[in-house]
Write a protein that holds these residues in place. Structure first.
Motif, PDB file in Angstrom:
ATOM      1  N   SER A   1      39.685  37.625  32.354  1.00 44.02           N
ATOM      2  CA  SER A   1      40.722  38.854  32.482  1.00 44.02           C
ATOM      3  C   SER A   1      41.965  38.551  31.353  1.00 44.02           C
ATOM      4  CB  SER A   1      41.436  38.436  33.658  1.00 44.02           C
ATOM      5  OG  SER A   1      42.216  37.234  33.695  1.00 44.02           O
TER       6      SER A   1
ATOM      7  N   GLY B   1      36.622  44.075  36.083  1.00 43.30           N
ATOM      8  CA  GLY B   1      36.245  42.801  36.651  1.00 43.30           C
ATOM      9  C   GLY B   1      34.703  42.719  35.886  1.00 43.30           C
TER      10      GLY B   1
ATOM     11  N   ASN C   1      41.517  43.657  42.263  1.00 45.22           N
ATOM     12  CA  ASN C   1      41.476  43.668  40.794  1.00 45.22           C
ATOM     13  C   ASN C   1      43.022  43.556  40.214  1.00 45.22           C
ATOM     14  OD1 ASN C   1      38.821  46.003  41.158  1.00 45.22           O
ATOM     15  ND2 ASN C   1      38.641  43.906  40.118  1.00 45.22           N
TER      16      ASN C   1
END
Lengths: 523, 183
Positions: free
Chosen positions: B144, A364, A78
């Motif tokens: 992200s 995530g 991550n």
């Protein structure tokens, strides 16, 4: 008042890093009349510069220079370039730390003797005992103003603590309080008391939390014996033909290389940079890096067995209000192998704001399962797990074969695999943490994976025998008499406790040793 | 207007230009429409977004993808548009990024069939498609980025009951740090 030393002054002690270890050591030595130069990679911010904003503060303080990761830990997936959440600024990670200040338990200095051989673990006893450290722990607690020591009151419990405490009572835990915190509960040492602002991790804007930035460092500077040079990136440590270190080469704020001569060098750059500097200082005389005849430099990297549990309730908690970590349960910190693992762990209160909760609750994750948890943020309570992890030889800092920094030096790769003992402990702690919140009416609970490491330990460990580690009981390297390690990388094992108090304790003790050896002309 | 770093006039902010502007006088339908010059316009929420790197249709889809990834029913489209702005900025700055987003959205549209991604009326149907592309670099780039560009908008923090900065108000020592009374 602050001193200014010449680059060719070979009588100074050069300390690399200004955090809990380096900042404390510098002040101690300066008060003993020793000349000290502290080289700090980061900039110098002051209390008024701190920002009550998670990402903006992260951009200001965090060490974000390139690093790589490997191993099976989830951080590598991550956050592949952020193995650790630590600080690059004067004061180091003492600007960011939460303030939890617990002493090691006696048996934690004797991990090998107490736990026995654990397959796959490189356990070892510390070459010192709690009894030897107790006077220095007492001095560190006094220095840092740790609550519940020296007659100082505990901090008041915030909303997050109230939930935590109620759950602890339901589970029958007996050792729950608002912690031993290096945060002023009353005005002390010319610093005000905690105003329950939150944002402990973003630098305390009240200066109520102990940080070397505004305690040890200005006090050391006031002696006229200490100079702090910010924005000084250490590249390597040099030595002479006799194998004594002689100078530290660093890049100054303009990127220009400088060479500071030194009588003694103390490395305190945290457990990732400290071994990296020793490895990057390899020479024809020391081809495997400085102080590495044992091959242990960079090995036995520990990060504590961590994790969090967040829980949602029917009614509001507002966990982010007040001191971030003023709450501890110590009942599980004991060594009790009947639980299925050796060593123990602490529970501590913890909260994150919305920006970091989004990033860290379940890295995530996406979709309604995740966002419905975020929607319940005001009704959320949280705790952190911090327990002893097993030193393993292959959990280690190595020099990256491919990635180089701005000065052409290999960056650190941080490799970590959970030991089965770590996983068993974490699962036990998740279950207990979830039970704790369920007992007071949690609607949902979230076992949150470890964040990038804040407790980085063990990569230059202390050992009785030179073959087992890098430094002796004084933090002096086995190989080079005038080279010391002064940060958490000295830790032989990690214990279950937040490491800063022990780092400060070791630094106070090490300063006595260095000063006496200098006086005796032994170094 | 806040940028996606959530800071007003922050020194590190790459751009202070106002891509989003009030357009309440424009009589468009409630949904996001593509105006002249390729701007995305939402009359109901009174905002417009100038698109400079991606096709306007692509940007429109990415805003909906953003909501589908991090669905919060109380957050208006406007904040998803702000959150998606970095995709357009990256596309404008880098042809490879542009290609990645355009191809990624084209793939979603193809998977969706006639009417494309935007034509699927149910979130669950769209999310099923997102799961099919969840391992692609495009999806991870979108997710992200969003996890910062959405949740770091100070404007939406009150929706989550998060109060943000507290030092200037004296902390919570007199403002409810221990006001929990339901235990």
């Amino acid at each position: 008042m602050t001193a200014k030393f010449d680059l060719n002054d070979g009588n100074v002690v050069v300390i690399i890093g200004s955090g809990a270890g380096g900042g404390t050591l510098g002040n101690e030595l300066a008060h003993k009349g020793v000349k000290v130069v502290i080289l700090e990679a980061g900039k110098r911010y002051e209390v008024s510069d701190f920002i009550n904003d998670e990402w903006a503060s992260f951009a200001q303080l965090a060490w974000t220079d390139a690093r790589t990761t490997s191993g099976t830990w989830r951080v590598a997936k991550n956050f592949p370039n952020l193995p650790a959440w630590i600080v690059k600024s004067v004061g180091g990670t003492t600007t960011h730390w939460a303030g939890a200040s617990l002493r090691f338990q006696p048996h934690e200095f004797k991990a090998l003797t107490t736990y026995g051989k654990v397959a796959g673990a490189n356990l070892l006893d510390w070459p010192l005992t709690l009894e030897e450290l107790e006077p220095y722990y007492a001095r560190a607690e006094d220095r840092m103003g740790v609550t519940r020591t020296n007659g100082l009151p505990g901090l008041p419990g915030n909303n997050n603590f109230k939930v935590f405490h109620a759950g602890a009572e339901k589970l029958g835990y007996k050792e729950c309080n608002t912690g031993h915190m290096a945060i002023n509960s009353v005005e002390r040492d010319d610093r005000t008391f905690c105003h329950q602002t939150g944002f402990c991790f973003q630098g305390c804007k009240w200066g109520a939390k102990w940080s070397t930035l505004y305690t040890e460092i200005p006090k050391g500077e006031a002696t006229g014996n200490m100079e702090v040079r910010p924005e000084s990136r250490v590249l390597r440590i040099e030595h002479d033909d006799h194998g004594k270190v002689t100078a530290v080469v660093y890049a100054d704020k303009d990127g220009k290389q400088q060479r500071q001569k030194a009588r003694v060098v103390c490395v305190a750059g945290n457990s990732i940079e400290s071994p990296r500097i020793l490895l990057n200082s390899a020479s024809s005389k020391f081809p495997d890096g400085l102080a590495n005849s044992s091959g242990q430099v960079g090995r036995n990297y520990m990060r504590h067995t961590t994790g969090s549990v967040y829980a949602v309730f029917e009614k509001p908690v507002h966990m982010y209000r007040g001191t971030t970590m003023a709450g501890v349960i110590q009942d599980e910190a004991r060594h009790d192998p009947s639980r299925g693992f050796v060593g123990g762990y602490e529970f501590e209160t913890l909260s994150l704001g919305i920006p970091f909760m989004a990033a860290f609750l379940d890295p995530g994750a996406w979709g309604r399962s995740f966002t419905s948890a975020m929607d319940d943020y005001p009704n959320m309570a949280g705790l952190w797990i911090v327990g002893e992890d097993m030193p393993q030889e292959n959990n280690r800092i190595t020099l990256s074969p491919t990635v180089k920094d701005a000065f052409g030096l290999p960056v650190a790769d941080v490799h970590f695999d959970d030991h089965p003992n770590d996983a068993a402990m974490r699962n036990h702690a998740y279950a207990q943490g979830q039970r704790l919140y369920d007992a007071v009416g949690a609607i949902r609970t979230f076992p949150t994976p470890p964040y990038p490491s804040t407790h980085n330990l063990g990569t230059n460990r202390m050992s009785e025998k030179p073959g087992d580690g890098v430094v002796n009981k004084w933090g002096q390297t086995h190989d080079i008499g005038n080279l010391f390690v002064s940060d958490g990388s000295q830790f032989t094992t990690g214990g279950a406790e937040n490491p800063t108090l022990t780092i400060v304790t070791l630094a106070i003790r090490q300063a006595e040793y260095i000063a006496s050896r200098m006086k005796a002309r032994a170094i | 207007m806040l940028d996606h770093h959530g800071a007003r006039g922050a020194p590190h902010s790459p751009s202070r230009r106002l891509f989003l502007r009030r357009s309440s006088e424009m009589a468009f339908a409630a949904a996001v429409a593509i105006g002249s010059g390729g701007a995305l316009i939402n009359a109901t929420e009174a905002w417009g977004l100038e698109v400079k790197g991606l096709k306007p249709e692509t940007m429109k889809t990415l805003i909906l993808v953003s909501r589908d990834i991090y669905p919060h029913d109380r957050i208006p489209d406007r904040n998803y548009a702000i959150a998606a702005k970095p995709f357009d900025e990256k596309a404008a700055a880098d042809p490879k990024q542009k290609d990645m987003f355009e191809k990624g959205v084209a793939q979603l549209d193809a998977l969706a069939g006639p009417g494309g991604y935007f034509g699927l009326g149910w979130e669950a149907d769209r999310v099923a498609l997102l799961h099919r592309i969840a391992d692609t670099p495009m999806f991870e780039a979108v997710r992200s980025t969003l996890v910062v560009s959405l949740y770091n908008q100070k404007e939406i923090w009150p929706i989550f009951g998060y109060e943000g900065e507290s030092f200037s108000k004296g902390g919570y020592i007199h403002r409810g740090f221990d006001d929990l009374d339901w235990l």
